[in-house]
Design an enzyme around this catalytic site. Sequence first.
Site, PDB file in Angstrom:
ATOM      1  CG  ASP A 125      -1.305 -19.900   0.222  1.00 30.12           C
ATOM      2  OD1 ASP A 125      -0.417 -19.742   1.083  1.00 30.12           O
ATOM      3  OD2 ASP A 125      -1.084 -20.463  -0.875  1.00 30.12           O
ATOM      4  CE1 TYR A 157      -3.170  -2.895   0.189  1.00 31.08           C
ATOM      5  CE2 TYR A 157      -3.876  -2.143   2.336  1.00 31.08           C
ATOM      6  CZ  TYR A 157      -4.011  -3.005   1.270  1.00 31.08           C
ATOM      7  OH  TYR A 157      -4.999  -3.973   1.292  1.00 31.08           O
TER       8      TYR A 157
HETATM    9  C1  IPM Z   1      -8.738  -1.149   7.078  1.00 32.11           C
HETATM   10  C2  IPM Z   1      -9.415  -0.628   5.856  1.00 32.11           C
HETATM   11  C3  IPM Z   1      -8.495   0.346   5.161  1.00 32.11           C
HETATM   12  C4  IPM Z   1      -7.179  -0.319   4.911  1.00 32.11           C
HETATM   13  C5  IPM Z   1      -9.048   0.900   3.863  1.00 32.11           C
HETATM   14  C6  IPM Z   1     -10.355   1.588   4.100  1.00 32.11           C
HETATM   15  C7  IPM Z   1      -8.059   1.755   3.134  1.00 32.11           C
HETATM   16  O1  IPM Z   1      -9.786  -1.681   5.031  1.00 32.11           O
HETATM   17  O2  IPM Z   1      -8.397  -0.351   7.959  1.00 32.11           O
HETATM   18  O3  IPM Z   1      -8.522  -2.359   7.163  1.00 32.11           O
HETATM   19  O4  IPM Z   1      -7.076  -1.227   4.103  1.00 32.11           O
HETATM   20  O5  IPM Z   1      -6.205   0.035   5.553  1.00 32.11           O
END
Ligand code: IPM
Length: 347
Positions: free
Chosen positions: A218, A135
């Site tokens: 997995d 991310y």
């Molecule tokens: C979480 C949520 C967030 C993430 C989203 C909303 C970006 O799914 O806190 O798990 O993936 O971090």
Amino acid sequence: MKTYTIALVPGDGIGKDVTEAAWQVLQTAAKRGGFALEGTSFPWSCVYYLETGTMMPPDGIETLRKFEAILLGAVGWPAEVPDSVSLHGLLLPIRKTFTQYANIRPHRLLPGVQGPLRSEGFDILCIRENTEGEYSGAGGRVHSGTADEVAIETAIFTRTGVERILRFGFEQARGRRKKLASVTKSNAQKHSMVFWDEVTREVAKDYPDVEVSPYHIDAIAARMVLAPESLDVVVASNLFGDILTDIGAAIQGGLGYAASANINPDRSAPSMFEPVHGSAPDIAHLGIANPIAAIWSGAMMLDHLGEGEAAAEVMSAIESVTARGIGTVAGNDNTETITRAVVAALS
Ligand code: IPM
Ligand code: MN
């Protein structure tokens, strides 16, 4: 009297209801514990975006930095603002800028809560890397809108990032059952995940008292369903941790019980506490959201602030309420009923 300054960001949808509920409980706990929580509320949300064009003001992050902790409800109202805009404009920058690299999510059944599994005796602490990995946001798109369009999303794993989340996990394991599961997919992803495995082995040398088990994502996903009682602390990358913690929420009875803390362990910036359930547009404004995940997140906040006793009292109050069947069956009790019961159990 010791006073803690807390930034309240209720956000969107049921985020508002559950933050208010958690705040009532926390105020009761503070009174009992002989300390004060001074809250300042910020309206940053999709509603704010529609009015101003941004999810928070340009100095929003600097404003939040002055607080000792942040209590957040939920961010997102996809019917009017794309999630990619709302989340990258508020929630994700807070996690990243404040180096809240450890996203902690406890998964266990509260008394009286019926989970979907036969196994009931599990107690898992998922620790998700929260600032980099899959991310990171590194990437881009070229040839947009053509048949040759390319989208690239690059996962970034740094030694600093991987080492510190593993170290954090080992420390947590030491305070629990001394078992750590390190999650990768190193049989398929031969660079980043082989690296993660290597760093796990290196860091493990400093924690000979902790039993380490490497798992592929997995396999551990299946294990969380089939043998969750065999797991203690689970450390995973941002994406893997995101997915596993939704399984964790499911096996603990649903998102209404899933609490989380976004921790900056160095305390160089505030940490943030939020329920995992999101804004739930379908039940927003109805007053029926389950506030337990938000209250539990509030207990994690008290613990982080150094008020461990008050945190434990809030947890006992939640547990005594669910043990009586309040807040354990979807639709039976509204937000106010559950909140009142927890407040009463505390006072
Ligand atoms: C979480 C949520 C967030 C993430 C989203 C909303 C970006 O799914 O806190 O798990 O993936 O971090
Ligand atoms: Mn998620």
